[in-house]
Structure formats: structure tokens, C-alpha cells
Design an enzyme around this catalytic site. Structure first.
Site, short mmCIF file in Angstrom:
data_model
loop_
_atom_site.label_atom_id
_atom_site.label_comp_id
_atom_site.label_asym_id
_atom_site.label_seq_id
_atom_site.Cartn_x
_atom_site.Cartn_y
_atom_site.Cartn_z
N CYS A 27 41.69 71.87 21.22
CA CYS A 27 41.55 72.16 19.67
C CYS A 27 42.71 72.10 19.01
O CYS A 27 43.91 72.02 19.65
CB CYS A 27 40.76 73.66 19.49
SG CYS A 27 41.91 74.82 20.15
N CYS A 30 45.62 74.37 20.55
CA CYS A 30 46.47 73.94 21.52
C CYS A 30 47.43 72.94 20.90
O CYS A 30 48.75 73.02 21.33
CB CYS A 30 45.64 72.97 22.36
SG CYS A 30 44.25 73.71 23.39
N ASP A 443 55.02 42.91 -9.03
CA ASP A 443 56.11 42.04 -8.94
C ASP A 443 55.39 40.61 -9.32
O ASP A 443 54.34 40.22 -8.58
CB ASP A 443 56.85 41.93 -8.02
CG ASP A 443 57.84 40.83 -7.97
OD1 ASP A 443 58.65 40.77 -8.91
OD2 ASP A 443 57.67 40.01 -7.11
#
Length: 747
Positions: A27, A30, A443
Site C-alpha cells: 500500500c 509501504c 515551429d
């Protein structure tokens, strides 16, 4: 192991980047613990990813790989160093398999436990002991991942969602077992006869079914995470496995089949029709069309011939090619794509930090709420069973699985899908940058247009007919490498007559003798340098051509002007549709070019850009200034370009987008890279980024909403623990399923 040298910020030493595979995380809590522990090492910065079960760690020379592994192990998890080009596929495949075995056992045993406990007609004498025996393997072996993680965290005075699960399941089982052992005759009668439900209750079915539901959710999560990571694995497996290398033996060229990873720069290898190109290189012999869809997402094959660059993993569709290897191994475009995707998936968006901060304090708060719920129920009602049920339900429903999965699963799926479409997202922060962008600077050359000049018209102004004029101009231009010269020579076709006494001047023109006459091609000052002057009427024709947005060059035969040739840079197919799509995304397109304004306005009109948003005659330095000017005006600017002269502007922009057909320096300066050369992919890249961010936000909303509503309902005793376990598992699966919807993007 991945080791990449990078200058440390504010430190005099070199850093490298190491990728770790981490086992045992379940989870967001952790994740936070591992990051904090690694971060305590001097000079170490770590970003841990839950679905990938990995960490990307920036490490100074004073910290070894073993130091990192030891730190993770001391934190309670397994770890080893991996190479991003070789994901731990077998290890990840093993995780769903083991979870599947635990789930099957839990499901097989939990069904009779549930039925016997809840249906009086199925109960027999001393059924409680049978239910106890059936539940025992479920709450021990099947639930072992939860218990193991809880014990490891407890040793470090920490807690995660596994702590909540382990405590809840263990409490339900031990409470029930205690009731049964205290009164062995509790279930001696069939059905509910003789059992005083006001004083005693058994919760074996709660413990078993909750474990089953949670294992089901975790199994589906593991399977979904495995599928979400398939895009990166498939990307890295696209490369050719072998190459037909040319070797000279006894003066003759022969083919030797070698593994593709044995190639070295300079090797020449043969690619037959239908074969993959083994590595990046340059064509030395042959002509063919190359299918680049695997890397760029574009379905139209690209024509290549001698001198053209080709990319490894693309497919030769027609003619035989001989390619000289230029980049091999980890230097190839395919490997670079893999690294970019892996790094992006392992990173963290700013929005993910919110979930991490909440998870860090979430579990202790929930434990406190569970204890408070038990005490209040016991004090206010005196009902031990009701107090126990409410507190266990709080523990079960509060597990923050969905919270921990909300961001990384969406990021994993979105960036993986992007890689399949030829879109590389450099890092998770890019997703948030796309949300705020309101202006996109394009560009012109190579981005909106093809960047390839083509002859539009040949105008004869004297006695020389237009076909002869083109033939003479093409002959002398064929000796030049200038793009305009090559366009004229290409349009003239062949064979062309030989040119003698050739001379040229950069930015001026060319001159040579063809068929006994001197031919001069170029700008007006080039002609004047050789004593050739144009009349006022001829100059008017020339000016009219340039005002129409075309590039015009003079052609003189002998000492007299014979005519002029007009050229233009062609607009890419799909550029107009892409501009319209960018506008629908809420972006204002701005055209930036070094060409004259007439040319720029013509291109802008063709693709749907307002004349007021055209910046013409802009130098490379001016491109940076143009971006800064827009930013100073309050705009959040994205910049799309493909050349070396775009790199500075890409870096200056709030969001830099490089066209993959461009230069490496432009790609390095950008946040987003589209591996094709279509402007449509730029719009698609922005849309994918925004869609991924919306998915992350949606996931976080439902994860927070679920916990915000579920915990109070559980504390009030309005929810059964089994339903809480089902709801918790369903919330995690919902988040993962929502993320997996990104796999259909662009289809």
C-alpha cells in the site's frame, strides 16, 4: 543495473541512478516508509512505485548498491538491483500465481463456513468446531501475507493497511475461538437451539470471508498491474533477435547470422523484406519502405535509401537493404524509449504526494478510531458483541488500498498506452503541466510543414522554354547539397547533363557550365556578382512570387535572365486537423518561423492559425524570446519543435514537445516526445496526458470518498464486517479498472 551519470545539484560529486525491485509492498504506507528510509542515506533521493514494485534511486558515489539493498531489507522488504531493459517478468508473474493459490484455498473453505454459520438449516451438532477447523487454514496460511507484513511493520514501530487487516481478522477469529473454548458445548445442538445469541456470538465466517474478499481484491489488483505493465514489456521486446552481418572472407562478402545484441557500431548487416531492422543505423545500399508503426504509431511506411537513417525494431517492407550500425544496445532509440517510459512510470506527480502524506498518518488514526469505537459502544450500550463488531468493521473498511493504487495504476497505464502510440511522457509532473497550458507555439519547418522544399512552378522569362530551363537549372543544382538545390534537381528528374566549372556560395547560389553554356542559379545579388542584372518587369514577377508565400530563385543562361523557379515547403497532411483539435483542447496555436512573413501567413492560413498569432523572421535566439514574451503576457506555453535551433525554446517553455523525427538535443530538452513527425500526435499527446491526469483525480476522489463515508458508517454499527471487506476489495478493483480504461485511448 542502470547507472547513469548526472551532475548533482549543489554537490561536488557525481550521482548515478539505480533501479531496485522491491518485494513485499502492499500500500501507499509501504511506499512512504521505503522512500523515507532510503532518503535518510546521505545524498540519496528515492521515488518508489507500488504497481511496478520498484524504486528509482539517485545515489552519490559514497553510497553502494548494497547499502541501498540493506536499507530496504532493514525496513522490512526484499530488494535487488535490476536493469530497466530486463524487467523482472517472472517474479511479477509469480505474485498473482501465489495469491491465486491462497485465494482458491480461502474460497473453497470460506463457502461452507459462511453457509453453516448463517443458515440454521445446515447446522449440525457441534458445528462450531467444524467451522473453527475450516477457518483455521484461511486465517493463517491464506492470510499470511497480511500477518507477515503487519509483524514486520510492528518491529519497526510502524503500521500499514496490512496491520488493519491482520488485527481485524485475528481479533474476529480469536474472539470466536475464545468463546468456543470457554464453552465447548456452545454449538452442541443442531441449528440455533440451545445457543444464547444474546451472550455469545461466533465470527469465524467474518474472519474467513473478509480474508477471501481481500485476497480476491489483491489478486485482481496484481493481475491488473501485470496487464498495465505489459505495454513496457512489449515495447522492450520489439527488437530483432538476430542480424545477418556482412563479413569479408577471402576477399568475398558473406553473411554471418549473429545475435542482434552482438552488433557493434560500424557493422554492416542485411535486412530482407519482412525482417526487423536489428539496430539503429544508416542505409548504405538499397531502397525500400520501412514500417515504423511499432515505434511512431504512424501506419504509412517511410521511403528510405542510401544515406537515410533507420531505427532498430522497425520493419523492412519491400526491398533489400544493407544498413551500417550506428547505435547499439542501450544507446538505441528503442532502449531510450524503454528508459523514458520506465522512469516516467516510476516517478511521482505532485498530486500523488497528497495521497502519500495522508497514508502516512491514516493507519494510526484508524487504529485510534477502532479503539474509540469499541470503548464508546461498550460504555454506552454495554454490548460486547456490538462493540467488537463495530470496531472490527472499522478496521476492515478503512484499508487504504484504493488510495495507494489511485495514482500509480493510472500513470502506469497511461504512459504504457502512450508508448504504444509513439508518445513518450518524460515524467509524471508533465501530466499536471498539460492541464494548465493555454498556448502552444509551433515551429513551422518540420512541425507544421514537411521541412522539404518542392518546386511549385517554373516561369520562363526569355526564349528558353520552361522544360529546358528546368533541365539546365537541375543539372547545375545537382552538384549542390543545399535543400533548395536538391529540390530543383529532384524535380528536373534525370538523367541530367554533366556540369563543369562548378562554383557556389552559401546563401547565394550556384554556377556552372552545362551543354556549353554558363548557367547561374540563385538570389539577385548572386546574379549581380556575375554581372547579370534583372529588369524591373522581371523583378516585379519575382516579388509577386515571394509575396504569394513562395521561395523564388533566378535562373540565368549566359549573361541574361532566362526565368525563375518557385518553391515552397509543403504543409504536412493532418496539420489543419491537428490545429483544430488543439483548439478544441483549449489551446491557442502560435506559428513561429525564421521564414519571411508572406510564407508564414500562407502556411498559417492553410492550417487555421490566426494571422495575429504568426511570428515570422525569428532567429533561434528569437524563439526563446518569443516564448518568454508570451509567458510575460500571462500565457502558460507549450512549444513543439524538432530541430537543434528549437532546443532552447523547448527548454524555456512550460511544456516542451519534441517531434521524434527531429534531433536528439531537441528530444532531450523536451518534456513530451512524439516519435512520429505528425502534428496530430502532438494533439494526441496532450489529450492523453490530460486524460491520464483526469483518471488520477477520479481515482483519488473515489478512494477518499469511500473512506470518508465508510468509516463513520462502520463506527455507527450500520455495516457488517463481511460487507465491509467486500466493499474494500471492490473499491480497489474499481480504481484499477478505471485506470485500465486508458488502454483504449486512441482506438
Amino acid at each position: 543495473m542502470t547507472t547513469r551519470q548526472a551532475p548533482a545539484q549543489g554537490v561536488e560529486q557525481e550521482h548515478r541512478v539505480v533501479e531496485l525491485s522491491i518485494q513485499g509492498m502492499t500500500c501507499a504506507s509501504c511506499v512512504g516508509r521505503v522512500e523515507r528510509k532510503l532518503g535518510k542515506l546521505d545524498g540519496v533521493e528515492a521515488s518508489v512505485n507500488l504497481p511496478l514494485e520498484s524504486a528509482v534511486v539517485r545515489v552519490p558515489a559514497t553510497v553502494s548498491d548494497q547499502d541501498l539493498i540493506d536499507t530496504v531489507v532493514a525496513t522490512g522488504y526484499g530488494a535487488h538491483v535490476v536493469h530497466p531493459d530486463h524487467p523482472d517478468g517472472d517474479e511479477h508473474d509469480h505474485t498473482p500465481s501465489l495469491l491465486g493459490a491462497r485465494l482458491v484455498l480461502a474460497a473453497v473453505l470460506s463457502v461452507p463456513v459462511l453457509l453453516i454459520s448463517m443458515v440454521p438449516a445446515l447446522q449440525f451438532a457441534n458445528w462450531g468446531w467444524v467451522v473453527f477447523a475450516l477457518s483455521l487454514p484461511v486465517v493463517t496460511w491464506s492470510a499470511w501475507p497480511f500477518h507477515r507484513a503487519a509483524v514486520i511493520n510492528a518491529r519497526h514501530f510502524s503500521s500499514t493497511m496490512d496491520t488493519l487487516v491482520s488485527i481485524g481478522v485475528t481479533a474476529a477469529f480469536l474472539f470466536s475461538a475464545g468463546q468456543l473454548f470457554a464453552d465447548p458445548t456452545l454449538t452442541q445442538h443442531a441449528g440455533m437451539a440451545g445457543m444464547d445469541m444474546t451472550e455469545h456470538s461466533l465470527y469465524f465466517e467474518v474472519a474467513a470471508v473478509v480474508v477471501t474478499f481481500l485476497l480476491l481484491g489483491r489478486f485482481l489488483e496484481a493481475s491488473a498491474k501485470q496487464r498495465a505493465g505489459d505495454a513496457l514489456k512489449s515495447l522492450l521486446s520489439l527488437g530483432a533477435k538476430e542480424a545477418h552481418v556482412l563479413r569479408t572472407v577471402d576477399g568475398e562478402r558473406t553473411e554471418v547470422t549473429l545475435p542482434a545484441d552482438a552488433l557493434i557500431p560500424g557493422d554492416a548487416f542485411v535486412v530482407r523484406p519482412g525482417e526487423k531492422i536489428a539496430t539503429d543505423g544508416t542505409v548504405t545500399e538499397g531502397h525500400s519502405a520501412v514500417d515504423t508503426a511499432l515505434l511512431t504509431g504512424e501506419s504509412i511506411p517511410v521511403e528510405v535509401g542510401p544515406g537515410d537513417a533507420v531505427t532498430g525494431a522497425t520493419i523492412n517492407t519491400s526491398g533489400r537493404l544493407v544498413v551500417r550500425a550506428t547505435r547499439v544496445g542501450s544507446d538505441t532509440v528503442l532502449s531510450q524509449m524503454g528508459r523514458l517510459v520506465s522512469q516516467a512510470q516510476s516517478g511521482k506527480a505532485r498530486i500523488a504526494r497528497l495521497a502519500d502524506r495522508i497514508s502516512a498518518v491514516f493507519v494510526p488514526v484508524v487504529l485510534g478510531i477502532a479503539v474509540l469505537t469499541f470503548v464508546l459502544w461498550l460504555v454506552l450500550t454495554g454490548d460486547l458483541d456490538a462493540a467488537f463488531t463495530a470496531s472490527v468493521t472499522v478496521l476492515v473498511i478503512a484499508c487504504p488500498c484504493a488510495l495507494g493504487l489511485a495514482t500509480p495504476t493510472a500513470l502506469l497505464t497511461g504512459t504504457g498506452r502512450g508508448a504504444q502510440l509513439g508518445i513518450l511522457i518524460r515524467g509524471p509532473q508533465v501530466l499536471e503541466d498539460t492541464r494548465t497550458v493555454d498556448t502552444i507555439v509551433l515551429d513551422k519547418t518540420g512541425t507544421v510543414t514537411t521541412g522539404t522544399m518542392a518546386v511549385v512552378d517554373v516561369v520562363a522569362l526569355a526564349a528558353v522554354p520552361a522544360p529546358d530551363l528546368l533541365r539546365l537549372a537541375g543539372a547545375v543544382e545537382s552538384a549542390s547539397e543545399h535543400p533548395i538545390a536538391q529540390a530543383v534537381a529532384r524535380h528536373a528528374g534525370g538523367p541530367l547533363p554533366e556540369t563543369r566549372a562548378f562554383s557556389s556560395a552559401p546563401g547565394g547560389g550556384v554556377r556552372g557550365e552545362v551543354d556549353g553554356v554558363v548557367v547561374t542559379v540563385g538570389r539577385a545579388d548572386w546574379l549581380e556578382r556575375h554581372g547579370i542584372r534583372t529588369s524591373e518587369a522581371q523583378a516585379t514577377r519575382f516579388t509577386a512570387a515571394e509575396d504569394a508565400g513562395r521561395t523564388a530563385i533566378w535562373v540565368a543562361v549566359g549573361d541574361d535572365v532566362a526565368g525563375l523557379i518557385t518553391l515552397s515547403d509543403t504543409v504536412k497532411d493532418g496539420s489543419a486537423a491537428a490545429i483544430a483539435r488543439l483548439r478544441r483542447l483549449g489551446l491557442r496555436p502560435v506559428l513561429l518561423t525564421g521564414d519571411n512573413r508572406a510564407v508564414a501567413l500562407q502556411v498559417a492560413a492553410a492550417v487555421g492559425i490566426d494571422a495575429a498569432d504568426v511570428r515570422a523572421g525569428v532567429s533561434p535566439e528569437g524563439k526563446v524570446d518569443a516564448v518568454r514574451e508570451l509567458q510575460a503576457g500571462g500565457a502558460t506555453v507549450a512549444m513543439a519543435g524538432d530541430g537543434v535551433n528549437d532546443a532552447a525554446a523547448l527548454a524555456q517553455a512550460d511544456l516542451g514537445i519534441a517531434m521524434g523525427s527531429g534531433t536528439d538535443v531537441a528530444i532531450e530538452a523536451a518534456d513530451l516526445t512524439v516519435m512520429g513527425n505528425s502534428l496530430e500526435q502532438v494533439a494526441q499527446a496532450i489529450e492523453l496526458s490530460r486524460r491520464t491526469l483526469r483518471t488520477i483525480k477520479g481515482n483519488l476522489f473515489w478512494a477518499f470518498f469511500y473512506n470518508a463515508v465508510g468509516i463513520p458508517v462502520a463506527a455507527l454499527g450500520l455495516l457488517n464486517p463481511m460487507l465491509a471487506g467486500a466493499a474494500m476489495a471492490a473499491s480497489s478493483v474499481l480504481v484499477v479498472a478505471n485506470s485500465l480504461r486508458l488502454r483504449s485511448f486512441g482506438r
